[in-house]
Design a protein around this motif. Structure first.
Motif, PDB file in Angstrom:
ATOM      1  N   LYS A   1     -90.699 -26.842 -39.987  1.00 58.52           N
ATOM      2  CA  LYS A   1     -90.506 -27.704 -38.819  1.00 58.52           C
ATOM      3  C   LYS A   1     -91.007 -29.115 -39.151  1.00 58.52           C
ATOM      4  N   THR A   2     -90.350 -30.107 -38.579  1.00 57.37           N
ATOM      5  CA  THR A   2     -90.839 -31.475 -38.724  1.00 57.37           C
ATOM      6  C   THR A   2     -92.040 -31.657 -37.795  1.00 57.37           C
ATOM      7  N   ASP A   3     -92.755 -32.754 -37.982  1.00 60.70           N
ATOM      8  CA  ASP A   3     -93.876 -33.047 -37.087  1.00 60.70           C
ATOM      9  C   ASP A   3     -93.402 -33.124 -35.638  1.00 60.70           C
TER      10      ASP A   3
ATOM     11  N   LEU B   1     -93.058 -30.703 -30.082  1.00 60.81           N
ATOM     12  CA  LEU B   1     -92.263 -30.131 -28.988  1.00 60.81           C
ATOM     13  C   LEU B   1     -92.556 -28.639 -28.814  1.00 60.81           C
ATOM     14  N   ALA B   2     -92.706 -27.924 -29.920  1.00 70.12           N
ATOM     15  CA  ALA B   2     -92.927 -26.477 -29.865  1.00 70.12           C
ATOM     16  C   ALA B   2     -94.243 -26.125 -29.185  1.00 70.12           C
ATOM     17  N   MET B   3     -95.230 -27.016 -29.274  1.00 71.17           N
ATOM     18  CA  MET B   3     -96.530 -26.726 -28.662  1.00 71.17           C
ATOM     19  C   MET B   3     -96.443 -26.624 -27.149  1.00 71.17           C
TER      20      MET B   3
ATOM     21  N   GLU C   1     -94.094 -24.958 -25.706  1.00 72.58           N
ATOM     22  CA  GLU C   1     -93.527 -23.633 -25.422  1.00 72.58           C
ATOM     23  C   GLU C   1     -94.668 -22.614 -25.334  1.00 72.58           C
ATOM     24  N   PRO C   2     -94.764 -21.894 -24.224  1.00 67.80           N
ATOM     25  CA  PRO C   2     -95.882 -20.953 -24.048  1.00 67.80           C
ATOM     26  C   PRO C   2     -96.017 -19.931 -25.172  1.00 67.80           C
ATOM     27  N   THR C   3     -94.915 -19.418 -25.699  1.00 65.68           N
ATOM     28  CA  THR C   3     -95.021 -18.401 -26.752  1.00 65.68           C
ATOM     29  C   THR C   3     -95.562 -19.000 -28.054  1.00 65.68           C
ATOM     30  N   ILE C   4     -95.135 -20.208 -28.373  1.00 67.56           N
ATOM     31  CA  ILE C   4     -95.625 -20.875 -29.588  1.00 67.56           C
ATOM     32  C   ILE C   4     -97.100 -21.232 -29.411  1.00 67.56           C
ATOM     33  N   LYS C   5     -97.427 -21.789 -28.260  1.00 61.33           N
ATOM     34  CA  LYS C   5     -98.823 -22.155 -27.981  1.00 61.33           C
ATOM     35  C   LYS C   5     -99.721 -20.917 -28.065  1.00 61.33           C
ATOM     36  N   ALA C   6     -99.269 -19.786 -27.521  1.00 61.77           N
ATOM     37  CA  ALA C   6    -100.051 -18.547 -27.562  1.00 61.77           C
ATOM     38  C   ALA C   6    -100.226 -18.065 -28.998  1.00 61.77           C
ATOM     39  N   ARG C   7     -99.191 -18.200 -29.799  1.00 64.84           N
ATOM     40  CA  ARG C   7     -99.291 -17.772 -31.202  1.00 64.84           C
ATOM     41  C   ARG C   7    -100.260 -18.669 -31.964  1.00 64.84           C
ATOM     42  N   LEU C   8    -100.180 -19.980 -31.728  1.00 68.29           N
ATOM     43  CA  LEU C   8    -101.113 -20.904 -32.365  1.00 68.29           C
ATOM     44  C   LEU C   8    -102.555 -20.581 -31.955  1.00 68.29           C
TER      45      LEU C   8
END
Length: 126
Positions: free
Chosen positions: A55-57, A62-64, A66-73
């Motif tokens: 992914k680009t910066d 943008l992905a942060m 998204e609740p699923t991405i944020k939860a995974r992070l």
């Protein structure tokens, strides 16, 4: 729930104590050699990197949202943090003290007047 209603987070010492109790209840200390903890820490850090791989910066920013991405992070950051706590406990390192000492060292290596707005290493600052 409002932020003011959330319970206060545990201290590093309290969290470490809880983590050690979790480990000891499962008889996992035997596997937690210094080498194994360092390897596990690196593997968890790699899993954290994997979330942003390819992914680009801008895409990561943008992905942060998204609740699923944020939860995974969050989960991967927690895994890294917990292995670091286990390693520090095993080595007898006070992470808060070590972190404060490292910030002080970095402040002297990277004075604001010479390092602001650039990525040069301390020995390349003129």
């Amino acid at each position: 729930m409002k932020e003011s209603e959330l319970p206060s987070p545990p201290s590093l010492a309290e969290l470490t104590e809880r983590l050690i109790a979790f480990r000891d209840a499962r008889d996992w200390k035997q596997f937690h050699t210094v080498k194994n903890l360092i390897v596990s820490l690196a593997l968890e850090a790699a899993e954290l990197m994997e979330v942003t791989q390819w992914k680009t910066d801008a895409e990561v920013e943008l992905a942060m949202a998204e609740p699923t991405i944020k939860a995974r992070l969050e989960e991967e950051c927690a895994d890294v943090f917990l292995y670091l706590l286990l390693l520090a406990e095993r080595l007898g390192i006070d992470l808060a003290r070590a972190g404060a000492a490292k910030i002080a060292v970095n402040e002297s290596k990277y004075p604001v007047a010479k390092s602001r707005g650039n990525t040069r290493k301390y020995n390349e600052l003129y």
